[in-house]
Design a protein around this motif. Sequence first.
Motif, PDB file in Angstrom:
ATOM      1  N   ASP A 199      42.373  41.862  40.256  1.00 12.90           N
ATOM      2  CA  ASP A 199      41.149  41.337  39.647  1.00 12.90           C
ATOM      3  C   ASP A 199      41.462  40.322  38.553  1.00 12.90           C
ATOM      4  O   ASP A 199      40.807  39.291  38.448  1.00 12.90           O
ATOM      5  CB  ASP A 199      40.310  42.480  39.090  1.00 12.90           C
ATOM      6  CG  ASP A 199      38.966  41.982  38.575  1.00 12.90           C
ATOM      7  OD1 ASP A 199      38.258  41.295  39.345  1.00 12.90           O
ATOM      8  OD2 ASP A 199      38.642  42.261  37.409  1.00 12.90           O
ATOM      9  N   GLY A 200      42.481  40.604  37.741  1.00 14.70           N
ATOM     10  CA  GLY A 200      42.852  39.672  36.672  1.00 14.70           C
ATOM     11  C   GLY A 200      43.295  38.330  37.216  1.00 14.70           C
ATOM     12  O   GLY A 200      42.917  37.275  36.695  1.00 14.70           O
ATOM     13  N   LEU A 201      44.076  38.366  38.271  1.00 16.55           N
ATOM     14  CA  LEU A 201      44.528  37.123  38.882  1.00 16.55           C
ATOM     15  C   LEU A 201      43.354  36.385  39.524  1.00 16.55           C
ATOM     16  O   LEU A 201      43.283  35.161  39.464  1.00 16.55           O
ATOM     17  CB  LEU A 201      45.625  37.381  39.913  1.00 16.55           C
ATOM     18  CG  LEU A 201      46.236  36.125  40.526  1.00 16.55           C
ATOM     19  CD1 LEU A 201      46.878  35.243  39.462  1.00 16.55           C
ATOM     20  CD2 LEU A 201      47.243  36.487  41.592  1.00 16.55           C
ATOM     21  N   GLN A 202      42.430  37.115  40.087  1.00 15.37           N
ATOM     22  CA  GLN A 202      41.242  36.479  40.665  1.00 15.37           C
ATOM     23  C   GLN A 202      40.439  35.787  39.577  1.00 15.37           C
ATOM     24  O   GLN A 202      39.914  34.695  39.795  1.00 15.37           O
ATOM     25  CB  GLN A 202      40.374  37.516  41.389  1.00 15.37           C
ATOM     26  CG  GLN A 202      39.185  36.903  42.109  1.00 15.37           C
ATOM     27  CD  GLN A 202      39.594  35.940  43.220  1.00 15.37           C
ATOM     28  OE1 GLN A 202      40.370  36.291  44.092  1.00 15.37           O
ATOM     29  NE2 GLN A 202      39.055  34.733  43.191  1.00 15.37           N
ATOM     30  N   GLN A 203      40.357  36.372  38.397  1.00 16.73           N
ATOM     31  CA  GLN A 203      39.661  35.735  37.274  1.00 16.73           C
ATOM     32  C   GLN A 203      40.361  34.441  36.861  1.00 16.73           C
ATOM     33  O   GLN A 203      39.703  33.445  36.549  1.00 16.73           O
ATOM     34  CB  GLN A 203      39.572  36.690  36.082  1.00 16.73           C
ATOM     35  CG  GLN A 203      38.723  37.906  36.334  1.00 16.73           C
ATOM     36  CD  GLN A 203      37.288  37.547  36.643  1.00 16.73           C
ATOM     37  OE1 GLN A 203      36.715  36.640  36.049  1.00 16.73           O
ATOM     38  NE2 GLN A 203      36.703  38.238  37.603  1.00 16.73           N
ATOM     39  N   VAL A 204      41.684  34.457  36.872  1.00 17.18           N
ATOM     40  CA  VAL A 204      42.462  33.255  36.552  1.00 17.18           C
ATOM     41  C   VAL A 204      42.185  32.177  37.602  1.00 17.18           C
ATOM     42  O   VAL A 204      41.928  31.022  37.271  1.00 17.18           O
ATOM     43  CB  VAL A 204      43.972  33.582  36.477  1.00 17.18           C
ATOM     44  CG1 VAL A 204      44.808  32.321  36.392  1.00 17.18           C
ATOM     45  CG2 VAL A 204      44.250  34.503  35.283  1.00 17.18           C
TER      46      VAL A 204
END
Length: 83
Positions: A3-8
């Motif tokens: 999820d964090g990488l998707q936000q990036v």
Amino acid sequence: MADGLQQVKNWILDRHPERSDIADDLDLIENRLIDSLSFVEFVFLLEQQCGKAIQMETLEVDSIRTLAAIQRHFFGAQLEVEA
């Protein structure tokens, strides 16, 4: 994708509406998806998403060059490569 990488990834895509996706191995710096004007904001976002402080003076550019490198260095796992 974490999820964090998707936000990036979403953050980058929001700044480049001409793109619909970013390949995991695309050089973000060479392709000017992260430039000097947005770099500090990008690192701040990355800190928020991965939950770790990032020291600017020791940050290696190769660790943020691609989404795969960001995954490996900041989210602790490799992206699965789609065939």
